[in-house]
Design a protein around this motif. Sequence first.
Motif, PDB file in Angstrom:
ATOM      1  N   MET A 123       0.904   4.588   5.909  1.00 29.96           N
ATOM      2  CA  MET A 123       0.359   3.469   6.585  1.00 29.96           C
ATOM      3  C   MET A 123       1.087   1.961   6.422  1.00 29.96           C
ATOM      4  O   MET A 123       1.017   1.334   7.220  1.00 29.96           O
ATOM      5  CB  MET A 123      -1.184   3.504   6.085  1.00 29.96           C
ATOM      6  N   ALA A 124       1.452   2.121   5.330  1.00 29.27           N
ATOM      7  CA  ALA A 124       2.343   0.914   4.916  1.00 29.27           C
ATOM      8  C   ALA A 124       3.395   0.845   5.954  1.00 29.27           C
ATOM      9  O   ALA A 124       3.716  -0.828   6.568  1.00 29.27           O
ATOM     10  CB  ALA A 124       2.857   0.750   3.394  1.00 29.27           C
ATOM     11  N   PHE A 125       4.234   1.607   6.099  1.00 29.81           N
ATOM     12  CA  PHE A 125       5.401   1.356   7.212  1.00 29.81           C
ATOM     13  C   PHE A 125       4.700   1.436   8.542  1.00 29.81           C
ATOM     14  O   PHE A 125       5.179   0.385   9.291  1.00 29.81           O
ATOM     15  CB  PHE A 125       6.142   2.541   7.151  1.00 29.81           C
ATOM     16  N   SER A 126       3.620   1.991   9.062  1.00 30.08           N
ATOM     17  CA  SER A 126       3.175   1.920  10.476  1.00 30.08           C
ATOM     18  C   SER A 126       2.721   0.484  10.518  1.00 30.08           C
ATOM     19  O   SER A 126       3.091  -0.154  11.352  1.00 30.08           O
ATOM     20  CB  SER A 126       1.954   3.003  10.464  1.00 30.08           C
ATOM     21  N   GLU A 127       2.002  -0.209   9.553  1.00 24.48           N
ATOM     22  CA  GLU A 127       1.235  -1.412   9.796  1.00 24.48           C
ATOM     23  C   GLU A 127       2.407  -2.463   9.810  1.00 24.48           C
ATOM     24  O   GLU A 127       2.550  -3.457  10.551  1.00 24.48           O
ATOM     25  CB  GLU A 127       0.515  -1.844   8.516  1.00 24.48           C
ATOM     26  N   LEU A 138       5.671  -2.171  10.400  1.00 20.96           N
ATOM     27  CA  LEU A 138       6.692  -2.042  11.745  1.00 20.96           C
ATOM     28  C   LEU A 138       5.907  -2.175  12.893  1.00 20.96           C
ATOM     29  O   LEU A 138       6.479  -2.171  13.986  1.00 20.96           O
ATOM     30  CB  LEU A 138       7.388  -0.700  11.677  1.00 20.96           C
ATOM     31  N   SER A 139       4.600  -2.292  12.945  1.00 17.40           N
ATOM     32  CA  SER A 139       3.714  -2.267  14.179  1.00 17.40           C
ATOM     33  C   SER A 139       4.044  -3.519  14.925  1.00 17.40           C
ATOM     34  O   SER A 139       4.313  -3.651  16.012  1.00 17.40           O
ATOM     35  CB  SER A 139       2.223  -2.165  14.021  1.00 17.40           C
ATOM     36  N   ASP A 140       4.359  -4.734  14.291  1.00 13.87           N
ATOM     37  CA  ASP A 140       4.981  -6.001  14.919  1.00 13.87           C
ATOM     38  C   ASP A 140       5.221  -6.820  13.814  1.00 13.87           C
ATOM     39  O   ASP A 140       4.932  -6.753  12.677  1.00 13.87           O
ATOM     40  CB  ASP A 140       3.673  -6.764  15.915  1.00 13.87           C
ATOM     41  N   THR A 141       5.897  -7.979  14.450  1.00 13.04           N
ATOM     42  CA  THR A 141       6.626  -8.934  13.392  1.00 13.04           C
ATOM     43  C   THR A 141       5.701  -9.839  12.945  1.00 13.04           C
ATOM     44  O   THR A 141       5.765 -10.496  11.982  1.00 13.04           O
ATOM     45  CB  THR A 141       7.846  -9.655  13.979  1.00 13.04           C
ATOM     46  N   GLY A 142       4.528 -10.136  13.764  1.00 12.66           N
ATOM     47  CA  GLY A 142       3.431 -11.149  13.226  1.00 12.66           C
ATOM     48  C   GLY A 142       3.547 -12.487  13.997  1.00 12.66           C
ATOM     49  O   GLY A 142       2.826 -13.554  14.085  1.00 12.66           O
ATOM     50  N   GLY A 147       0.365 -13.567  15.422  1.00 13.76           N
ATOM     51  CA  GLY A 147      -0.434 -14.399  14.465  1.00 13.76           C
ATOM     52  C   GLY A 147      -1.067 -13.505  13.311  1.00 13.76           C
ATOM     53  O   GLY A 147      -1.779 -13.912  12.503  1.00 13.76           O
ATOM     54  N   ARG A 148      -0.357 -12.380  13.268  1.00 11.60           N
ATOM     55  CA  ARG A 148      -1.103 -11.363  12.191  1.00 11.60           C
ATOM     56  C   ARG A 148      -0.080 -11.490  10.801  1.00 11.60           C
ATOM     57  O   ARG A 148      -0.504 -10.841   9.956  1.00 11.60           O
ATOM     58  CB  ARG A 148      -0.785  -9.847  12.636  1.00 11.60           C
ATOM     59  N   GLY A 149       0.778 -12.520  10.714  1.00  8.78           N
ATOM     60  CA  GLY A 149       0.874 -12.720   9.586  1.00  8.78           C
ATOM     61  C   GLY A 149       2.423 -11.840   9.081  1.00  8.78           C
ATOM     62  O   GLY A 149       2.958 -11.168   9.983  1.00  8.78           O
ATOM     63  N   ASN A 150       2.882 -11.953   8.026  1.00  7.38           N
ATOM     64  CA  ASN A 150       4.263 -11.332   7.569  1.00  7.38           C
ATOM     65  C   ASN A 150       3.855  -9.843   7.531  1.00  7.38           C
ATOM     66  O   ASN A 150       2.757  -9.344   6.692  1.00  7.38           O
ATOM     67  CB  ASN A 150       4.321 -11.861   5.935  1.00  7.38           C
ATOM     68  N   PRO A 151       4.854  -8.987   8.245  1.00 11.56           N
ATOM     69  CA  PRO A 151       4.558  -7.650   8.438  1.00 11.56           C
ATOM     70  C   PRO A 151       4.759  -7.044   6.746  1.00 11.56           C
ATOM     71  O   PRO A 151       4.132  -5.866   6.787  1.00 11.56           O
ATOM     72  CB  PRO A 151       5.853  -7.291   9.319  1.00 11.56           C
ATOM     73  N   TYR A 152       5.579  -7.437   5.948  1.00 15.74           N
ATOM     74  CA  TYR A 152       5.695  -6.734   4.790  1.00 15.74           C
ATOM     75  C   TYR A 152       4.401  -6.885   3.871  1.00 15.74           C
ATOM     76  O   TYR A 152       4.168  -5.877   3.221  1.00 15.74           O
ATOM     77  CB  TYR A 152       6.897  -7.292   3.947  1.00 15.74           C
ATOM     78  N   ARG A 153       3.811  -8.107   3.992  1.00 18.42           N
ATOM     79  CA  ARG A 153       2.621  -8.408   3.310  1.00 18.42           C
ATOM     80  C   ARG A 153       1.312  -7.350   3.879  1.00 18.42           C
ATOM     81  O   ARG A 153       0.657  -6.906   2.992  1.00 18.42           O
ATOM     82  CB  ARG A 153       2.052  -9.734   3.177  1.00 18.42           C
TER      83      ARG A 153
END
Length: 165
Positions: A65-69, A71-75, A79-85
């Motif tokens: 789920m960490a990788f899926s979220e 890698l789902s979009d850059t943000g 506006g979903r923010g930092n993908p790593y966070r």
Amino acid sequence: MTILTAPGRAEPSFLLQRAQPALTGLIDGSLSTLAPIFAVALATHEPRYAFFAGLATAIGAGVSMAFSEGLSDTGDQTGRGNPYRRGAITGAGTFLGGVLHTLPFLIPGYHLALVVALATIAVELLALAWLRWRFFGTGFLRSFVAIALGGVIITGVSAALGAAG
């Protein structure tokens, strides 16, 4: 950082970047780990094996789920923010949601472990419904029924598989 803008309403950025990834992870972890844990517990009657199945599933699901979220979009566009966070929040939530009802299987007694695990799941479902109500304004009862329905379906299928084994 101000999280609330009005009574019961969170800032949209907080919802998109923190609350939603956390809730997604918690729900996924709480539901997706039920099947292997209960299938193994019912097939073997060995809490220790159910614990290892649950722990492995919680870890695997958390990483997935960490990788899926992440890698789902850059943000950038959403506006979903930092993908790593977001990935870290979702992965941690998934692991936490899965490991909580895995821990009772450290109890050596099969029946007691099942009862404690089921009680833990009930508390998890109530907490998830409360979080949906608190941060997203969904009705508490509606949230509880929706999440519990998923849990009942998964537990029923896994119980049938475990009993067949």
